[in-house]
Scaffold this active site. Structure first.
Site, PDB file in Angstrom:
ATOM      1  N   ASP A   1       0.866  -1.178   0.000  1.00  0.00           N
ATOM      2  CA  ASP A   1       0.000   0.000   0.000  1.00  0.00           C
ATOM      3  C   ASP A   1       0.914   1.244   0.000  1.00  0.00           C
ATOM      4  O   ASP A   1       2.137   1.150   0.125  1.00  0.00           O
ATOM      5  CB  ASP A   1      -0.965  -0.022   1.181  1.00  0.00           C
ATOM      6  CG  ASP A   1      -2.182   0.867   0.923  1.00  0.00           C
ATOM      7  OD1 ASP A   1      -2.159   1.652  -0.055  1.00  0.00           O
ATOM      8  OD2 ASP A   1      -3.159   0.803   1.685  1.00  0.00           O
TER       9      ASP A   1
HETATM   10  C1  BGC Z   1      -5.032   3.217   0.239  1.00  0.00           C
HETATM   11  C2  BGC Z   1      -5.246   2.163  -0.818  1.00  0.00           C
HETATM   12  C3  BGC Z   1      -5.161   2.797  -2.186  1.00  0.00           C
HETATM   13  C4  BGC Z   1      -3.826   3.495  -2.324  1.00  0.00           C
HETATM   14  C5  BGC Z   1      -3.609   4.116  -3.690  1.00  0.00           C
HETATM   15  C6  BGC Z   1      -3.811   4.067  -0.008  1.00  0.00           C
HETATM   16  O1  BGC Z   1      -3.761   5.154   0.835  1.00  0.00           O
HETATM   17  O2  BGC Z   1      -4.944   2.594   1.497  1.00  0.00           O
HETATM   18  O3  BGC Z   1      -6.479   1.531  -0.621  1.00  0.00           O
HETATM   19  O4  BGC Z   1      -5.348   1.814  -3.172  1.00  0.00           O
HETATM   20  O5  BGC Z   1      -3.749   4.516  -1.353  1.00  0.00           O
HETATM   21  O6  BGC Z   1      -4.418   5.198  -3.884  1.00  0.00           O
END
Ligand code: BGC
Length: 764
Positions: free
Chosen positions: A289
């Site tokens: 993530d």
């Molecule tokens: C989130 C994810 C997301 C990623 C990309 C993160 O902050 O937890 O769910 O896919 O950002 O935007």
């Protein structure tokens, strides 16, 4: 061989001996393997680390903003992909840099958070799960993939399948609620919808199952907070939807921010390698993530190089936004902390994903600017979104059949959510174009035409606290009225005075739920309650529409307001869909996929809990000393899992079993008759639960094992049958073996998780 793969080949062959050129291979897998082996053979270490690097674009920001100078990095082979860039042309420009300007011409993988639609926005995932309609959910993902792929996206960071029993956690909005069985069904449907048949078509995109694992159980419901749970609980209650998505063929997995067994998920070898890859046979690639590797340092796991090495060794392949793999793994390799084989393995998995997407055959297959113009936010897609949205609303209360409303007289629409188009789609609508959407006011006016008058006044702000409201209405969704509470109320009182009925659009704004939107109090803000009280004091009938991304604590509302329709966030077409249900053009059929608590103290509250040694006596309403209960609250929820009303009524018969003994390879048919006893056709979601009465570990009081959505005409009856096999009785025992233990079981059927007809049987 296709033209584009020929180009990559030409680049590669230019720098490799002719004798290494590929002989004709037999299977697709063999062809892919040798293509990638040859490609890896040509890559420098820097280029390999580049493939493992996923910097954010600076187009749509979904984390700590970064200025990436991504173009130069792409040209120098330091980027494997990027994410959240909107528009086929913008993506094409980046893709061209990779394909035409970098040494090996390896195409980029282009990700986006297409969570519940692209520009045609579907209801938030929590709402979608309340439809219990897998066909519709799959279709929503298919349409999302069709639109996103037309805009250059080939990889979506969805489905989010984190089970959550924690409504304080704002990200509950992004998942399918509290139940592992329903969650698994939804996970499968979404992966199928996104990936289509085999990812080869230009409208099929790769799914990314997230957040692996257990992100939905943060302590105190605070986002990013500590998670700690037993392995029994992981396997029996939280893992199933991830597994279901993998079994459905999901091409990638995203690690979660939280720790699992004390180790950040991104560096948890047991989780990623032992469970995901070796036990579940996941063959795709794992991405972190946003900045997860950087956060490992904050978790206390060591500096960036050390964290990156741990993540790689655990089985993580791609680094989202931390810039850690690309900048430290070379030194880590030199220091002997990682091996080149580990790096090559990660690179291979990423290249395989690109190969499966067909990017080596045609890197521009997702960049057809003409397709973008004609296939996004189309009439047809909007029609589907509107239809699906009507199936997600949950009718919680309808005293005296106040709903549906007739299209006549004067209807006063009031409340903070009544006249805001931008707050209809809900959180994670990153590609939404709010300028195209309606407000609820427009939706109701369009629905009644000249048959009735829809009056409007805002009545109150979202919250009394302007700073809190600003946080909940970010990303172009601000809606605050600068007038004071009294002024707003007196305007509304003047408007409703002439009305026959009041419809109050209350609840949360889009960013009241979603990432980093935890709330410590889930009641309606006081300012909204005071406003509702004033509306009730007029003596006119009041219908409350509750907009929310999670369960709202509505004990007062449920006692005092005659009709409540929970509309969640219904997507871009929500205003029309709400009108469809309010005026009875569509009969509501949604059922809760999450328990609604009476008060904050009951949280976590979920239907499939374990039995305590000291449960309350059956049918006892008051407090019982030395029993598991509260002095100041019942144990029962306000509205249980599986609950939802219709404009018609259904009567359930007695559950019937064709046998009371089950052999390990046999089947029992459990059937129940459901009759539509009301005056109009309706859809009912019939639910079946099972309880293991005696086992080697304590087992839940009931677990959902089957459901069917059936449509029944007035006066008609239908019989719904659940064929019970040993598979429905299996669980993970203390040794984490997946077993069914002989003995006594209960099977239950009914309209929700509480009103159930029960029968018993024995597993031989
Ligand atoms: C989130 C994810 C997301 C990623 C990309 C993160 O902050 O937890 O769910 O896919 O950002 O935007």
């Amino acid at each position: 061989m296709n033209k584009f793969r020929t180009i990559v080949w030409a680049c590669m062959i230019a720098v490799m001996p002719i004798s290494a050129a590929i002989p004709e291979m037999k299977t697709d897998k063999e062809r892919m393997d040798s293509f990638i082996t040859a490609l890896i053979g040509k890559m420098t270490l820097e280029e390999k680390l580049g493939q493992m690097n996923l910097p954010p674009s600076d187009d749509i920001v979904t984390g700590e903003p970064q200025s990436s100078n991504i173009g130069a990095a792409i040209v120098s082979g330091k980027v494997g992909g990027t994410f959240n860039v909107k528009g086929a042309e913008k993506v094409l420009a980046l893709q061209k840099l990779a394909v035409e300007k970098s040494r090996l011409g390896i195409p980029l993988i282009i990700g986006m958070d297409v969570i519940h639609g692209y520009e045609t926005i579907f209801p938030i995932p929590l709402a979608l799960s309340c439809s219990w309609n897998m066909e519709a959910i799959e279709k929503s993902a298919r349409i999302a993939a069709t639109e996103a792929s037309a805009a250059g996206v080939n990889w979506t960071f969805s489905p989010m399948v984190d089970i959550s029993r924690e409504p304080r956690w704002g990200r509950m909005a992004e998942g399918a609620g509290e139940d592992p069985y329903l969650g698994s069904e939804v996970a499968r449907a979404m992966v199928k919808g996104y990936q289509g048949k085999n990812l080869s078509a230009n409208n099929e995109i790769m799914a990314c199952v997230k957040h692996f694992a257990l992100y939905g159980a943060p302590e105190a419901g605070r986002d990013y907070n500590t998670v700690d749970m037993s392995r029994l609980r992981m396997f029996n209650e939280y893992f199933a939807p991830y597994r279901a998505a993998i079994d459905a063929g999901a091409g990638s997995v995203m690690t979660s921010f939280n720790i699992v067994d004390g180790i950040p998920a991104t560096a948890n070898k047991w989780l990623i390698t032992d469970v995901l890859r070796n036990t579940w046979n996941f063959g795709g690639f794992v991405v972190t993530d946003y900045e997860s590797i950087k956060e490992m340092t904050t978790h206390g796991l060591g500096d960036r190089m050390h964290s990156a090495a741990l993540a790689l060794k655990a089985g993580t392949d791609m680094d989202m936004a931390a810039n850690a793999f690309v900048s430290t793994l070379k030194s880590a390799l030199e220091a002997g902390m990682v091996t080149e084989i580990e790096i090559d393995t990660a690179v291979r998995r990423i290249l395989e994903a690109k190969y499966k997407l067909g990017l080596f055959d045609d890197p521009y297959k997702y960049n057809d600017v003409r397709r973008e113009k004609t296939s996004i936010y189309t009439e047809e897609n909007r029609r589907e979104a509107r239809k699906i949205a009507t199936e997600t609303f949950v009718l919680l209360k309808n005293e005296g059949n106040l709903l549906p409303l007739s299209k006549q007289g004067k209807i006063a629409l009031v409340g903070p959510l009544a006249n805001t188009a931008a707050n209809m789609p809900g959180t994670w609508s990153v590609a939404a174009d709010f300028s195209k959407y309606k407000t609820l006011l427009q939706g109701l006016r369009d629905a009644v035409g000249d048959k009735a008058e829809v009056l409007y006044a805002k009545g109150c702000n979202l919250t009394a606290d302007a700073a809190e409201e600003a946080g909940a209405t970010m990303f172009g969704r601000a809606m605050r009225d600068s007038r004071c509470e009294e002024e707003l109320l007196s305007e509304a009182m003047a408007v409703v005075k002439d009305a026959d009925i009041i419809v109050a659009a209350m609840g949360e704004a889009s960013e009241s739920s979603g990432e980093s939107s935890s709330r410590a109090n889930l009641e309606l803000p006081d300012v909204q309650k005071r406003f509702l009280q004033a509306m009730l004091a007029t003596g006119k009938p009041v219908v409350m529409l509750n907009f929310s991304g999670r369960p709202t604590v509505m004990s007062w509302e449920s006692e005092n307001i005659p009709a409540i329709l929970n509309v969640w966030f219904g997507g871009s077409e929500a205003p029309d869909a709400i009108a469809d249900v309010l005026f009875g053009d569509v009969n509501p059929s949604g059922k809760l996929s999450t328990t609604m608590p009476r008060n904050m103290g009951q949280i976590p509250i979920y239907y499939n809990h374990l039995m305590t040694g000291r449960p309350k006596s059956k049918g006892h309403n008051g407090f019982q000393k030395y029993r598991s209960n509260y002095l100041d609250s019942p144990n029962s929820p306000l509205y249980p899992f599986g609950y939802g009303l219709s404009y018609t009524t259904f009567e359930y018969g007695e559950l019937m079993l064709d046998s009371t003994e089950l052999n390990t390879d046999g089947t029992i048919s459990a059937s129940i008759k459901v009759k539509n006893t009301g005056g109009r056709e309706g859809t009912e979601i019939v639910q079946f639960y099972i309880r293991d009465m005696v086992a080697s570990i304590a087992r839940p009081v009931k677990e959902l094992k089957h459901f069917e959505r059936i449509s029944i005409k007035p006066g008609e009856s239908k019989v719904v049958t659940f064929k019970i096999t040993i598979d429905a009785l299996k669980f993970y025992n203390s040794s984490l073996e997946y077993v069914a233990e002989p003995g006594q079981f209960q099977v239950m059927a009914g309209p929700d998780s509480e009103r159930l007809s029960v029968k018993e049987f024995i597993l031989q």
